[in-house]
Design an enzyme around this catalytic site. Structure first.
Site, PDB file in Angstrom:
ATOM      1  N   TYR A   1      -5.464   8.817   2.880  1.00 20.16           N
ATOM      2  CA  TYR A   1      -4.916   7.498   3.200  1.00 20.16           C
ATOM      3  C   TYR A   1      -5.955   6.659   3.961  1.00 20.16           C
ATOM      4  CZ  TYR A   1      -2.338   4.055   5.930  1.00 20.16           C
ATOM      5  OH  TYR A   1      -1.942   2.893   6.535  1.00 20.16           O
TER       6      TYR A   1
ATOM      7  N   HIS B   1       8.177   8.819  10.631  1.00 20.42           N
ATOM      8  CA  HIS B   1       7.671   8.295  11.902  1.00 20.42           C
ATOM      9  C   HIS B   1       8.548   8.696  13.092  1.00 20.42           C
ATOM     10  CE1 HIS B   1       5.588   5.283   9.169  1.00 20.42           C
ATOM     11  NE2 HIS B   1       4.656   6.056   9.686  1.00 20.42           N
TER      12      HIS B   1
ATOM     13  N   GLY C   1      -3.537  17.277   9.977  1.00 20.54           N
ATOM     14  CA  GLY C   1      -4.145  15.940   9.952  1.00 20.54           C
ATOM     15  C   GLY C   1      -3.909  15.113  11.200  1.00 20.54           C
TER      16      GLY C   1
ATOM     17  N   ALA D   1       0.845  -1.204   0.000  1.00 25.16           N
ATOM     18  CA  ALA D   1       0.000   0.000   0.000  1.00 25.16           C
ATOM     19  C   ALA D   1       0.868   1.238   0.000  1.00 25.16           C
ATOM     20  CB  ALA D   1      -0.894   0.032   1.237  1.00 25.16           C
TER      21      ALA D   1
HETATM   22  N1  UFG Z   1       5.806  13.501  15.479  1.00 23.85           N
HETATM   23  C1  UFG Z   1       6.591  14.548  15.909  1.00 23.85           C
HETATM   24  N2  UFG Z   1       7.765  14.777  15.249  1.00 23.85           N
HETATM   25  C2  UFG Z   1       8.196  14.013  14.210  1.00 23.85           C
HETATM   26  C3  UFG Z   1       7.377  12.930  13.780  1.00 23.85           C
HETATM   27  C4  UFG Z   1       6.190  12.718  14.443  1.00 23.85           C
HETATM   28  O1  UFG Z   1       6.243  15.280  16.835  1.00 23.85           O
HETATM   29  O2  UFG Z   1       9.266  14.299  13.654  1.00 23.85           O
HETATM   30  C5  UFG Z   1       4.549  13.232  16.187  1.00 23.85           C
HETATM   31  C6  UFG Z   1       3.325  13.268  15.280  1.00 23.85           C
HETATM   32  O3  UFG Z   1       2.845  14.577  15.170  1.00 23.85           O
HETATM   33  C7  UFG Z   1       2.377  12.337  16.008  1.00 23.85           C
HETATM   34  C8  UFG Z   1       3.314  11.310  16.686  1.00 23.85           C
HETATM   35  O4  UFG Z   1       4.595  11.932  16.699  1.00 23.85           O
HETATM   36  O5  UFG Z   1       1.709  13.017  16.999  1.00 23.85           O
HETATM   37  C9  UFG Z   1       3.400  10.005  15.941  1.00 23.85           C
HETATM   38  O6  UFG Z   1       3.642  10.308  14.570  1.00 23.85           O
HETATM   39  P1  UFG Z   1       4.027   9.204  13.486  1.00 23.85           P
HETATM   40  O7  UFG Z   1       4.281   9.929  12.209  1.00 23.85           O
HETATM   41  O8  UFG Z   1       5.107   8.326  14.027  1.00 23.85           O
HETATM   42  O9  UFG Z   1       2.718   8.311  13.377  1.00 23.85           O
HETATM   43  P2  UFG Z   1       1.196   8.751  13.075  1.00 23.85           P
HETATM   44  O10 UFG Z   1       0.475   8.694  14.381  1.00 23.85           O
HETATM   45  O11 UFG Z   1       1.114  10.003  12.338  1.00 23.85           O
HETATM   46  O12 UFG Z   1       0.708   7.650  12.053  1.00 23.85           O
HETATM   47  C10 UFG Z   1       0.839   6.263  12.244  1.00 23.85           C
HETATM   48  C11 UFG Z   1       0.979   5.599  10.874  1.00 23.85           C
HETATM   49  C12 UFG Z   1      -0.266   5.807  10.058  1.00 23.85           C
HETATM   50  C13 UFG Z   1      -1.468   5.324  10.820  1.00 23.85           C
HETATM   51  C14 UFG Z   1      -1.521   5.970  12.194  1.00 23.85           C
HETATM   52  C15 UFG Z   1      -2.646   5.385  12.967  1.00 23.85           C
HETATM   53  O13 UFG Z   1       2.081   6.150  10.204  1.00 23.85           O
HETATM   54  O14 UFG Z   1      -0.145   5.066   8.871  1.00 23.85           O
HETATM   55  O15 UFG Z   1      -0.289   5.755  12.880  1.00 23.85           O
HETATM   56  O16 UFG Z   1      -2.511   5.617  14.313  1.00 23.85           O
HETATM   57  F1  UFG Z   1      -2.577   5.643  10.173  1.00 23.85           F
END
Ligand code: UFG
Length: 320
Positions: A138, A184, A278, A72
């Site tokens: 997504y 991430h 988002g 995906a």
């Molecule tokens: N974050 C930071 N700084 C960074 C990266 C992330 O503060 O450099 C924060 C983000 O804002 C978020 C948290 O850390 O609050 C986690 O962010 P990630 O990017 O690690 O993960 P996400 O929660 O955005 O998303 C992940 C998957 C998605 C899925 C989602 C569902 O990447 O595919 O979890 O919970 F949809």
């Protein structure tokens, strides 16, 4: 069982393929290597390089017991900028796969769904009956595929399971996260500890949470893979079952960075940056259904275990 693993050269797909081989299954990986790595395909798997939308029919003619569908597009930000890539790459591809399964009578499917199908949650602990209102393309594409799977399962007798992952992290031995563009949190913090970045940005410290930073439910990728094995065992023909996978405990961005500091012994400089578009404030799973119906028992639920395994993997790759 003889199993097709789509996306088996990626992070979650390669760990699952490794776990399936360890459990004694025969595994064929299909991956177009658009984001995966050929050397991530576990030994013991056969590997077909190709786009699943094009090769699914031909591959599934080889009489399979099931499909685990990981392939995906999965970057939330990119999905907002280039939605067509996600509707085609995720939805159209999955329909082709479902049609090929129907044509060849493939009986089982386990699909990588996501917490992003729920959108902004109404309660802190998200159950499967929570409203599904994705806030990004997504999540919308993954929800559309879930709906398609329900129809195909009912009409064509497929035993289908969708697993809605929360924040997957950690590593399974030599199999871990190695994205060309890393977005991430945990791998980014570990890159700072390895000297590959100067600092980590905290996306907002004014969220309605205890310390003002976003809260997420982190799940170890090996525990996630175990849930896939259980889903294959428990699936019922003609039914589509949906399970959330998380540990039920939320950690803030600041708590994650602190844990990484403890595990790595590195001070990990951090700076507050604007909120990321988002992002929901808090996403924590209720995985009661998976525990009750699948008998799923995560073995690596502690955040420091998850970070330790991710750190071991990142360090080994860094030192070659
Ligand atoms: N974050 C930071 N700084 C960074 C990266 C992330 O503060 O450099 C924060 C983000 O804002 C978020 C948290 O850390 O609050 C986690 O962010 P990630 O990017 O690690 O993960 P996400 O929660 O955005 O998303 C992940 C998957 C998605 C899925 C989602 C569902 O990447 O595919 O979890 O919970 F949809």
């Amino acid at each position: 069982m003889k199993l097709l693993v789509t996306g088996g050269a990626g992070y979650v797909g390669s760990v699952n393929a490794a776990r399936l081989v360890e459990a004694g299954h025969e595994v064929v990986v299909v991956d177009d290597l658009s984001t995966g790595h050929a050397d991530a395909v576990p030994s013991g798997c056969s590997f077909v390089r190709g786009d699943i939308a094009e090769v699914a029919g031909e591959v599934l003619a080889g009489s399979f017991d099931g499909v685990l569908h990981f392939a995906a597009k999965s970057l939330v930000g990119e999905s907002m900028e280039d939605p067509g890539k996600y509707w085609r790459g995720n939805v159209v591809t999955s329909l082709r796969l479902l049609d090929a399964m129907r044509e060849h009578g493939t009986p089982r499917l386990v699909f990588s769904s996501t917490a992003a199908t729920y959108g902004e949650p109404e309660s802190t602990s998200i159950r499967e009956d929570a409203p599904a209102r994705p806030t990004n393309t997504y999540g919308a594409t993954k929800l559309a595929i879930d709906h398609a799977i329900t129809s195909y399962a009912t009409a064509h007798g497929i035993a289908a399971t969708s697993l809605r992952y929360f924040n997957v992290a950690g590593a399974h031995g030599a199999f871990g996260e190695r994205h060309a563009v890393e977005t991430h949190l945990i791998p980014i913090v570990l890159q700072v500890a390895l000297g590959q970045r100067d600092q980590v940005q905290i996306f907002g410290d004014d969220w309605p949470t205890e310390d003002g930073t976003c809260v997420r439910d982190y799940i170890h990728v090996t525990d996630l893979a175990d849930a896939h094995l259980l889903a294959l065992e428990h699936a019922v023909a003609g039914e589509h079952r949906i399970y959330n996978l998380g540990n039920g405990t939320g950690f803030s961005v600041k708590q994650v960075i602190d844990t990484c500091r403890l595990v790595t012994g590195h001070p990990v400089p951090a700076a507050v940056a604007p909120r990321r578009a988002g992002d929901p404030a808090s996403l924590v799973a209720s995985s009661e259904r998976a525990r009750h119906e699948l008998g799923w028992r995560p073995q690596r639920a502690e955040l420091d275990t998850i970070v330790r395994d991710a750190w071991e993997f990142a360090r080994q790759r860094h030192t070659g």
